[in-house]
Write an enzyme that holds these catalytic residues in place. Structure first.
Site, short mmCIF file in Angstrom:
data_model
loop_
_atom_site.label_atom_id
_atom_site.label_comp_id
_atom_site.label_asym_id
_atom_site.label_seq_id
_atom_site.Cartn_x
_atom_site.Cartn_y
_atom_site.Cartn_z
N GLU A 210 56.13 39.96 37.50
CA GLU A 210 55.00 39.81 36.39
C GLU A 210 55.36 39.79 35.08
O GLU A 210 54.64 40.12 34.12
CB GLU A 210 53.92 41.02 36.66
CG GLU A 210 53.33 40.87 38.05
CD GLU A 210 52.60 41.92 38.46
OE1 GLU A 210 52.41 42.86 37.51
OE2 GLU A 210 51.76 41.59 39.61
N LYS A 345 41.28 41.68 43.83
CA LYS A 345 42.02 40.48 43.72
C LYS A 345 41.29 39.37 44.62
O LYS A 345 41.22 39.50 46.04
CB LYS A 345 43.30 40.73 44.44
CG LYS A 345 43.98 41.59 43.49
CD LYS A 345 45.46 42.14 44.37
CE LYS A 345 46.44 42.86 43.50
NZ LYS A 345 47.41 43.65 44.58
P1 PGA Z 1 51.01 41.62 44.49
O1 PGA Z 1 51.15 43.12 43.74
O2 PGA Z 1 50.34 40.66 43.70
O3 PGA Z 1 52.42 41.32 44.54
O4 PGA Z 1 50.58 41.58 46.10
C1 PGA Z 1 50.27 43.49 42.70
C2 PGA Z 1 49.82 44.97 42.80
O5 PGA Z 1 50.21 45.66 43.79
O6 PGA Z 1 49.07 45.44 41.77
ZN ZN Z 2 48.75 47.39 43.17
#
Ligand code: PGA
Ligand code: ZN
Length: 421
Positions: A210, A345
């Site tokens: 990220e 998400k």
């Molecule tokens: P991921 O993790 O997008 O790799 O699943 C992001 C998070 O755990 O917040």
């Molecule tokens: Zn997370």
């Protein structure tokens, strides 16, 4: 609105993994939406793509899109996504979207919403905000979310062996405007980078998936370094920042105990039982004035979350892998009083209708909602629009990098649109 075309194609995300993008056409205009992918994937998330593979997901959208166009299916409101999901259920009745994949459904729905907004000459965030069903009392001045910035990181987001156990060290500036928070996150990132150059002799400038700084320091040294960053920001800009962490503890959980590999500078390896993990995290939060802890225990430990939350009354204890943006997981978390903050998400659920229900339920129970990117991101900016359109108080979408800027800069633009009279 009636679509004149709906097609899917393959693109690469920030990790150069293949993912899906959906193009929708309406009144001669085209919009596109694409889906991100995670690495620290929760067990209860829907499947990302069809069990038959991404190519199958793409041909499914192409055939399905043709059907929607040929049958002149109309979409007028957000709730009209129900028509789409009823249709989809004819093909995929599995709970985890085994047949079509959650990324497929998410990209499809986001593209349809973008088309719907553009067909009304609106932006997606205004379309969502003015949706009567969901916002009966129209807001005159919507708020922007606050950006929770990933500054330093490790865990599953870094390939090298020498890394922090915690996945993300997060910054939350105490500012009123999005622009100021964005600016301060960037400055704090710069300060952290120069401090790391000085103190982390083994760090070679590596970044996480990220784009956070992939320090090789132990967890507690990173937290101490961030306190220095805080002081520097205070001295330079007279603005205070607070900190949080995403422990992504499922990755540390080895079935019976939590195993650390970079615990402190003198003691690298450490094993904790569940009870010890709870005391350790409570103490860590107190010592470092943390305001936010995401996934401090593994993804099935609702009881552990509850115990930690009771120990740390003024801290946001947040579920991500625990809840996976799924309604039934959130209901369980509410029943067991496990969390007071929730990561959202959309592609963990696939369905934007379920995502919205999850947000509404969390808000009803005074649970702080944070909309979030994934570690493998695309240039899609849908989550920026969902954050404003659904009035979500926080957004976690990184500090630097093109895919992260796609969301951050969209929010800066929306803030300008709102503030200019
Ligand atoms: P991921 O993790 O997008 O790799 O699943 C992001 C998070 O755990 O917040
Ligand atoms: Zn997370």
């Amino acid at each position: 609105m009636q679509l004149s075309r709906l097609i899917a194609h393959k693109i690469l995300n920030s990790r150069k993994e293949e993912t899906i993008a959906v193009i929708a056409e309406v009144k001669g205009k085209r919009v596109e939406a694409s889906a991100p992918s995670g690495t620290s994937v929760g067990k209860h998330e829907v499947r990302a793509f069809s069990s038959r593979g991404l190519d199958f997901s793409i041909s499914f959208v192409n055939a399905f899109g043709k059907k929607l166009v040929d049958e002149k299916i109309k979409f007028e409101t957000f709730d009209d996504l129900k028509k789409l999901e009823t249709f989809i259920k004819k093909y995929d009745q599995t709970k985890n979207l085994e047949f079509i994949g959650g990324n497929t459904l998410y990209a499809l729905e986001a593209a349809i919403l973008k088309a719907l907004a553009i067909s009304r000459e609106q932006e997606l965030w205004t379309f969502l905000l003015e949706d009567k069903e969901h916002n009966p009392s129209k807001l005159s001045k919507p708020s922007l979310p606050k950006p929770l910035g990933n500054c330093i990181g490790g865990g599953l987001h870094v390939k090298q062996q020498n890394k922090t156990d915690f996945q993300e060290f997060l910054i939350l500036p105490k500012t009123k405007y999005f622009f100021d928070s964005y600016f301060i996150n960037m400055q704090a990132y710069k300060e952290a980078k120069s401090l790391l150059k000085e103190k982390d002799k083994e760090w070679q400038g590596t970044l996480t998936d990220e784009n956070a700084l992939a320090s090789t320091l132990d967890n507690e040294s990173v937290l101490a370094l961030l306190q220095e960053v805080r002081q520097k920001i205070k001295d330079k800009f007279d603005i205070d920042i607070s900190f949080g962490i995403d422990m992504a503890a499922t990755a540390l959980w080895k079935g019976r105990t939590y195993k650390y590999k970079n615990y402190t500078s003198t003691k690298k390896e450490k094993t904790f039982t569940k009870e010890e993990q709870i005391s350790y995290v409570s103490e860590l939060a107190r010592k470092n004035s943390l305001v936010y802890i995401e996934d401090p225990l593994h993804e099935e430990d609702f009881d552990g979350f509850n115990k930690l939350k009771t120990n740390t009354p003024n801290i946001f204890i947040c579920g991500d892998d625990l809840t996976c943006t799924k309604l039934e997981r959130l209901e369980r978390a509410i029943k067991s009083k496990a969390i007071n903050a929730l990561i959202v998400k959309p592609n963990q659920a696939g369905s934007l209708l379920e995502t919205k229900e999850v947000i509404d339920l969390a808000k009803k129970h005074d649970i702080l909602t944070i909309i979030s990117h994934r570690s493998g991101e695309t240039y899609d900016n849908t989550i920026a629009h969902l954050a404003v359109g659904w009035q979500i108080p926080l957004i976690k979408t990184g500090i630097i990098g093109k895919e992260r800027f796609a969301k951050l800069h969209e929010l800066l633009r929306i803030e300008r649109m709102i503030s200019i009279k």
